[in-house]
Design an enzyme around this catalytic site. Sequence first.
Site, PDB file in Angstrom:
ATOM      1  N   ARG A   1      11.967   4.645 -10.838  1.00  0.00           N
ATOM      2  CA  ARG A   1      11.427   5.414 -12.157  1.00  0.00           C
ATOM      3  C   ARG A   1      11.313   6.793 -11.271  1.00  0.00           C
ATOM      4  NH1 ARG A   1       9.033   1.983 -14.902  1.00  0.00           N
ATOM      5  NH2 ARG A   1       6.996   3.481 -14.570  1.00  0.00           N
ATOM      6  N   ASN A   7       3.124   9.727  -0.708  1.00  0.00           N
ATOM      7  CA  ASN A   7       2.266   9.328  -2.003  1.00  0.00           C
ATOM      8  C   ASN A   7       0.703   8.682  -0.996  1.00  0.00           C
ATOM      9  OD1 ASN A   7       1.049   6.069  -3.036  1.00  0.00           O
ATOM     10  ND2 ASN A   7       1.173   7.597  -5.260  1.00  0.00           N
ATOM     11  N   HIS A  25      -5.515  10.226  -8.063  1.00  0.00           N
ATOM     12  CA  HIS A  25      -4.060  10.050  -7.817  1.00  0.00           C
ATOM     13  C   HIS A  25      -3.026  10.983  -8.211  1.00  0.00           C
ATOM     14  CE1 HIS A  25      -1.465   6.059  -8.574  1.00  0.00           C
ATOM     15  NE2 HIS A  25      -0.978   6.812  -9.544  1.00  0.00           N
ATOM     16  N   ASP A  47       9.649  10.300 -15.814  1.00  0.00           N
ATOM     17  CA  ASP A  47       9.007   9.195 -15.981  1.00  0.00           C
ATOM     18  C   ASP A  47       8.209   9.513 -16.423  1.00  0.00           C
ATOM     19  OD1 ASP A  47       8.875   8.933 -13.307  1.00  0.00           O
ATOM     20  OD2 ASP A  47       7.376   7.753 -13.378  1.00  0.00           O
ATOM     21  N   HIS A  55       0.844   0.109  -5.364  1.00  0.00           N
ATOM     22  CA  HIS A  55       1.184   0.043  -6.573  1.00  0.00           C
ATOM     23  C   HIS A  55      -0.304  -1.382  -6.016  1.00  0.00           C
ATOM     24  CE1 HIS A  55       1.457  -0.568 -10.760  1.00  0.00           C
ATOM     25  NE2 HIS A  55       1.508   0.568 -10.193  1.00  0.00           N
ATOM     26  N   ASN A  56      -1.567  -0.972  -4.976  1.00  0.00           N
ATOM     27  CA  ASN A  56      -2.400  -1.187  -4.624  1.00  0.00           C
ATOM     28  C   ASN A  56      -3.325  -1.667  -4.988  1.00  0.00           C
ATOM     29  OD1 ASN A  56      -0.648  -0.744  -1.715  1.00  0.00           O
ATOM     30  ND2 ASN A  56      -2.815   1.241  -1.702  1.00  0.00           N
ATOM     31  N   SER A  91       1.724   2.400 -20.345  1.00  0.00           N
ATOM     32  CA  SER A  91       3.226   1.588 -20.891  1.00  0.00           C
ATOM     33  C   SER A  91       4.173   1.550 -20.360  1.00  0.00           C
ATOM     34  CB  SER A  91       3.054   1.717 -22.935  1.00  0.00           C
ATOM     35  OG  SER A  91       2.274   1.080 -23.366  1.00  0.00           O
TER      36      SER A  91
END
Lengths: 81, 81, 230, 740
Positions: free
Chosen positions: D115, D533, D48, D267, D94-95, D312
């Site tokens: 972000r 991505n 990732h 971010d 965001h699978n 977070s």
Amino acid sequence: MKAHVYVTMRRGVLEPQGRAVQKSLENLGYTQVKGVRIGKFIEVELDGVSRQEAENILEEICRKLLANPVIEDFRFEIVEE
Amino acid sequence: MKAHVYVTMRRGVLEPQGRAVQKSLENLGYTQVKGVRIGKFIEVELDGVSRQEAENILEEICRKLLANPVIEDFRFEIVEE
Amino acid sequence: MKAAVCVFPGSNCDHDCYHVLKHVMGLDTEFVWHRERDLSRFDIIVVPGGFTYGDYLRTGAMAKLSPIMEGITEEAKKGKPVIGICNGFQILIEGGLLPGALIANRSLKFICSYVYLRTETSNTPFTAGIEKGRVLKIPIAHYQGNYFAHPDLLKELNDNDQVVFRYCSPEGEVTDEANPNGSLENIAGVCNRERNVVGMMPHPERCAERELGSVDGRLLFESVVNYVAG
Amino acid sequence: MREEVKITPELIREHNLTDEEYERILQILGREPTLTELGIFSVMWSEHCSYKSSKVHLKKFPTKGPYVIQGPGENAGVIDIGHGLAAVFKMESHNHPSFIEPYQGAATGVGGILRDVFTMGARPIALLDSLRFGNPSEPRTRFLVDGVVAGIAGYGNCIGIPTVGGEVYFEDCYNGNILVNVFTVGIARKERIFKGVAEGVGNPVIYVGAKTGRDGIHGATMASEEFDEESEEKRPTVQVGDPFMEKLLLEACLELMKRDVIVGIQDMGAAGLTSSSFEMAGRAGNGIELDLDRVPLREEGMTPYEIMLSESQERMLLVAKKGREDEVIEVFKKWDLDAVVVGRVTDDGYVRVRQGGKVVAELPVAPLTTDAPVYDRPWKRPADQDELQKLDLSSVPVPEDLGEVWKRLLGSLEVCDRSWIYRQYDHMIRTNTVVLPGSDSAVLRVKGTPLGLAISVDCNPRYCYLDPRLGAQIAVAESARNVAVAGAKPLAITDCLNFGNPEKPEVMWQFKEAVEGMAHACSVLETPVVSGNVSFYNETMGKGIYPTPTVAMVGVISDYLNAVTQYFKGEGHFIYLAGPDPSGEDLGGSLYLKEIHGMVRGIPPSLDLAFEKKLHKFLVEGAKRFYFSSAHDVSEGGIAVALAECCFTDEGPVCGFRVSLPWKGREDALLFGETQGRVIITVTSEREDDFLKFSEEMGIPVRKIGITGGNELHIEGLASLSLQEGYEIWKRAFREKLGL
Ligand SMILES: Nc1ncnc2c1ncn2[C@@H]1O[C@H](COP(=O)(O)OP(=O)(O)O)[C@@H](O)[C@H]1O
Ligand SMILES: [Mg+2]
């Protein structure tokens, strides 16, 4: 028969509503309020079931529908037979 | 000090969430469930106050913020000193 | 003529209202931060839509406690025109400037869509230029726009001509089918007893320019400008 | 202390590090890592964060162009759109989190991509979503659709950024791995772009936004793993989003950016404090010192490991000019947010982390960033690929009743009205959306200028499965065509490459093919890749998804008032088909084959990229000269479906048409074949002569096929359908099929 179900965010999981409410109370001068967590309070009415059946049903519907087990905990109590 | 606040919808207010939950439960076969009303369960932590002060604060913040008197009722209890 | 757009943490239609007031209507317009109290320099006060405080706890619940509410209340008492749009409506209701309550849509879904509104009264600053019965095409975008009032209040609103808009069909019929969110008696907007404070769920600022598909929303802004100009 | 945990082989494996990778760590450090350090290596070297399996291929993308301000490598890509403005955009997946907790997974996906864009100084103006779900009749699918859509709505609506379009497909291969890809574009002043660089030795490093909790620890490694039964156990790693907090963060950052105090900003996304500090130090060739005692914490007793790896949400790390700390803190305070100096920039190329005065991690930056492991993984064409591509049309009967087939396609999930989704999204807020969802691409005006931005996300996963190279080319071409039919010149893309397990040579082959296909299409169309991505390991129990390289194209219209939509504008307009004649055989991978014959096979429809380029120019120029009253590209379902779509808006039907198709060949291929490069255009009689002359000048073949009007969708000699009936089928199908 009447039951009360409490659904709360699991410990450790962010609960954004409570944070915002606390901040807002703080701005109003309620600095004594150190923490707020907002959950659900669900009143359920059941008919024609024994206490045991009611408990089974409540357990099931909490798991299936009322609470999201990934982020929430629940508990319930029968308050009126 | 810890307190629990319960905010419930007043009778006469059609509460769409409770109705929707009941409807889904019916569809799932839980016909014993005759009524569902969804309210809020709020955990409040207070610091450095007496029981009396805590009660006053809770009464105030319920009136001012936590419940909307047009559609909601509230009650609270101090659960831990 | 000066217009205020009140900004709370989480307001998000503030820019849209500002854009219409300033660039479409040509008014001297200012953003006012929620911690300010004095709004006496303004002639028109707009409480815009959004998700103040995330709509957490209850829509409008935390915003109503902001200092600016004192200013809004005071100017409203003087009879100045105040409008709350969407979340602004929710705030004014929570703050007691408007009657009733707004709860979750009966579909329990957020709805963003053009709807039709029947103008129920021309007797407010924001509808003075719109003849009673006229149908407007204005979008809604909300999750909690389901208007609620107890029966006696409802009667009072009707008796006092305080219902400003109702959801209707394109032809102006007030039917359940035309009711997007379950509001009692299809109520989409109301005013206070003194008639100068108006709240509505639909967004007139989203349809005040031709390129956005409808210009019906502009009628409300034109009305209030003419009203203030006398 | 927990820090003195012994590093065992199990621990190494739990951190998804191979033995070789661990060897490499020992070499780099010359000692054993602490647990915190092991955690840092694990996340920074995860697929990732490190792109270790994809890097060698991603290099093949064209990334430069006259208007590219920032290509891949930063938080988002940036292009110059004129008038002193830049468009900043990116798409992200965001699978995995969305499969586990659809609402929060999708919501935090929106938060993350926003972000990435505002971190660069841009105010986000739009979101689009690209979704893939499994079999629609599975109850789980319904639950996932409901949750994902509500999650995107919940976050996007609350923060006040319109979701103006997207796409959705349903295929069995996504049963265990749904895809949730979200795109955002923002607008910034061209000379005021912020980057994630920790420059200026001695400058303060400031933590802003939400407090750190134990959320999503291991999230980045989770996104780099296949699912198995145990994944359920890892559930608590799912984060909860707080869009209100993010709204405050957005406003505070943009306000601060107007002042001259920020040196770099990034971010905290996957791997939170770790990736943001290492990446910012890495880009500047500097180091960073962090004092964990100062990090705002949500919970007590958090270890350095937990603090460094927490995911977070709604947090940012920034480097400010020395001496200006108070200004930063003051702006954040106005917005009720924490801003705390947690460290400073150093010159030694190390990230040094302290807690309780003790160094708990001390790692060189380069081996974790630029010099992280890179793999050129073996690839192999799948053994069954040839078989898949075989399509013997002689064994596919042409149905008797083509009208019936037409209805079934209009009622298929790939064609039907998707307003159940986009009605839940506030798609009008900010009052820029001049073309609302429902048409080929969304069009947004850029206030203060005559400019419009047109955006479309596309990827037909069936095509990519049958031929990843051609499929990826078509994804680029189709997204560009969708933007061009609206009248916008396609400028650049961002992508989200969703694939299975890259350790399998067959998956790697799909990946390599798709990347090369995209790269080729992007060079021919001159639409560079400016950000993107990669999401690997979309597999469950060894079963991978179709290769899904989603493309988001951004185009610009010089005057948004000239934007064209796909809907017929009234009766009596002439209908033209621009582009190549239908080839009688183009049924490979078509919706028709899947829906009617239950087959996913063959070679995807032919595509002529050089012609596409000409076609787009024709569309853009034609729109500018008002030649078209409507324009709609032909995609899933072929000409018949495209024509019907021109008749429907989600508020009601417009009118019907009478058309005759002057071509011979298989009737089903004629009606439902998906030959690329075709557009249905309507022209009024007054503009017709000019239009024809113009088409000839531009070298685009156009053929008059009919006229709009009436209450019938009528294709001479082939099929006919009442407007109302067709509309109702199209309108109702989504809810009916999903039982919503
Ligand atoms: N997931 C989604 N979110 C928002 N809008 C969507 C979504 N899926 C489809 N739409 C909208 O529905 C319309 C039709 O989508 P689609 O058939 O995929 O378009 P096309 O084939 O032209 O790419 C488009 O306007 C698109 O933006
Ligand atoms: Mg299209």
